[in-house]
Write a protein that holds these residues in place. Structure first.
Motif, PDB file in Angstrom:
ATOM      1  N   ASN A  19      27.209 -42.102  40.586  1.00 31.20           N
ATOM      2  CA  ASN A  19      26.932 -40.921  39.769  1.00 31.20           C
ATOM      3  C   ASN A  19      27.652 -41.073  38.441  1.00 31.20           C
ATOM      4  OD1 ASN A  19      25.380 -39.153  41.581  1.00 31.20           O
ATOM      5  ND2 ASN A  19      27.215 -39.356  42.848  1.00 31.20           N
ATOM      6  N   ASN A  54      28.256 -32.601  35.014  1.00 29.37           N
ATOM      7  CA  ASN A  54      26.876 -32.852  34.580  1.00 29.37           C
ATOM      8  C   ASN A  54      26.533 -34.345  34.704  1.00 29.37           C
ATOM      9  OD1 ASN A  54      24.388 -32.444  33.515  1.00 29.37           O
ATOM     10  ND2 ASN A  54      25.078 -31.580  31.577  1.00 29.37           N
ATOM     11  N   GLU A  78      18.759 -37.782  34.038  1.00 30.60           N
ATOM     12  CA  GLU A  78      18.743 -36.371  33.628  1.00 30.60           C
ATOM     13  C   GLU A  78      18.133 -35.493  34.718  1.00 30.60           C
ATOM     14  OE1 GLU A  78      16.692 -36.793  29.866  1.00 30.60           O
ATOM     15  OE2 GLU A  78      18.579 -36.847  28.748  1.00 30.60           O
ATOM     16  N   GLY A  79      18.499 -35.796  35.967  1.00 27.52           N
ATOM     17  CA  GLY A  79      18.092 -34.961  37.094  1.00 27.52           C
ATOM     18  C   GLY A  79      16.704 -35.234  37.649  1.00 27.52           C
ATOM     19  N   LYS A  80      15.941 -36.105  36.963  1.00 23.87           N
ATOM     20  CA  LYS A  80      14.581 -36.373  37.451  1.00 23.87           C
ATOM     21  C   LYS A  80      14.477 -37.785  38.002  1.00 23.87           C
ATOM     22  CE  LYS A  80      12.773 -34.004  33.787  1.00 23.87           C
ATOM     23  NZ  LYS A  80      12.330 -34.289  32.511  1.00 23.87           N
ATOM     24  N   TYR A 111      17.904 -41.471  39.493  1.00 24.37           N
ATOM     25  CA  TYR A 111      17.591 -40.244  38.756  1.00 24.37           C
ATOM     26  C   TYR A 111      18.183 -40.336  37.362  1.00 24.37           C
ATOM     27  CZ  TYR A 111      16.674 -38.430  43.427  1.00 24.37           C
ATOM     28  OH  TYR A 111      16.185 -38.246  44.690  1.00 24.37           O
ATOM     29  N   SER A 145      22.014 -41.038  38.287  1.00 26.55           N
ATOM     30  CA  SER A 145      22.555 -41.295  39.618  1.00 26.55           C
ATOM     31  C   SER A 145      21.680 -42.264  40.394  1.00 26.55           C
ATOM     32  CB  SER A 145      22.807 -39.999  40.382  1.00 26.55           C
ATOM     33  OG  SER A 145      21.612 -39.366  40.646  1.00 26.55           O
TER      34      SER A 145
END
Ligand code: ADP
Ligand code: ADP
Length: 230
Positions: free
Chosen positions: A26, A1, A64-66, A62, A5
């Motif tokens: 990452n 998780n 939390e993935g956004k 990015y 990144s």
């Protein structure tokens, strides 16, 4: 998780100094990350990108993935979730008293008064700095200043805590206490990122290490992988 990144980020200072030359990073959630590299490698510049203080010239970040969006609202959120403890405590601490200092960042989060007080009391207990609360920041030792700086960041309730050379200008007893605090926060699933120019400070501590040199990543891996190769 992956929590943060960086995709091929480049950054040049206005004077032309090319500080980051296409970094891919990452950061895994809940890990202890070491960023190792000599002075001038780009560690601080990288950190300022991770909480949105700097925007890369090229590349993407990015959280939390956004993809990070550089507007007021998003940056305020990012800076509350990714806290940086600067190398130079005096640059970070600008209030006259310790209590005020710890309150400063959290006051800007528009939280209810009782929540603010609750969080401040919590971090004071957590950092065991009850004895410092009524003292002027100016006269604290290096280690005490570092703890106050950590407390003020922690009060914002960040998910990621970045510390730039946290053991510089700190005596060995305070260094052990700081490491213990960081390990405790990590056991509560906070992601901790530490930079150092000294491998000894990182080797036994980190889960994963990035080696930075002249704006490039020279290597990455577990401490064993990093230190068994060269
Ligand atoms: P580190 O934290 O690893 O010591 P920095 O990120 O501070 O490295 O610096 C990376 C490079 O950028 C160095 O060459 C440094 O001299 C340069 N640098 C840092 N801050 C500035 C600035 N404000 N203006 C111009 N160059 C800078
Ligand atoms: P002590 O140094 O007081 O004996 P421990 O050996 O219990 O502390 O270390 C607690 C954790 O902190 C361990 O994971 C250890 O690797 C790490 N640690 C101790 N000192 C440092 C340091 N100077 N830098 C980074 N990590 C450290």
């Amino acid at each position: 998780n992956i929590i943060i990144s960086c995709e091929k980020i480049h950054y040049k200072y206005p004077d032309g100094t090319y500080a980051l030359k296409g970094l891919n990073i990452n950061i895994e959630n809940g890990k202890k990350i070491g960023i190792l590299g000599p002075n001038g490698a780009g560690k601080t510049t990288l950190f300022f990108h991770l909480n949105g203080l700097y925007k890369p010239d090229y590349g993407k970040i990015y959280f939390e993935g956004k993809e990070v969006v550089y507007d007021r609202k998003n940056l305020k959120y990012l800076r509350s979730k990714v806290g940086i403890v600067f190398q130079d405590s005096d640059a970070q601490l600008f209030s006259s008293s310790v209590y005020e200092e710890i309150s400063f960042g959290i006051m800007n989060l528009n939280l209810p008064k009782n929540e603010v007080k609750k969080r401040i009391d919590y971090v004071i207990t957590k950092l065991k700095i009850e004895n410092l609360v009524n003292r002027p920041t100016h006269f604290l030792s290096g280690g005490e200043k570092k703890k106050v700086a950590i407390a003020s960041i922690l009060a914002m309730s960040p998910e990621v805590i970045i510390l730039d050379e946290p053991l510089a200008n700190v005596d060995s007893k305070a260094a052990d206490e700081i490491i213990e605090i960081l390990n405790q926060l990590n056991s509560e699933n906070k992601t901790i990122i530490i930079s150092s120019h000294n491998p000894d400070n990182i080797y036994s501590w980190a889960d994963y290490i990035y080696v930075l040199y002249d704006g490039n990543i020279l290597g990455e891996g577990t401490p064993y992988e990093i230190f068994s190769n060269d």
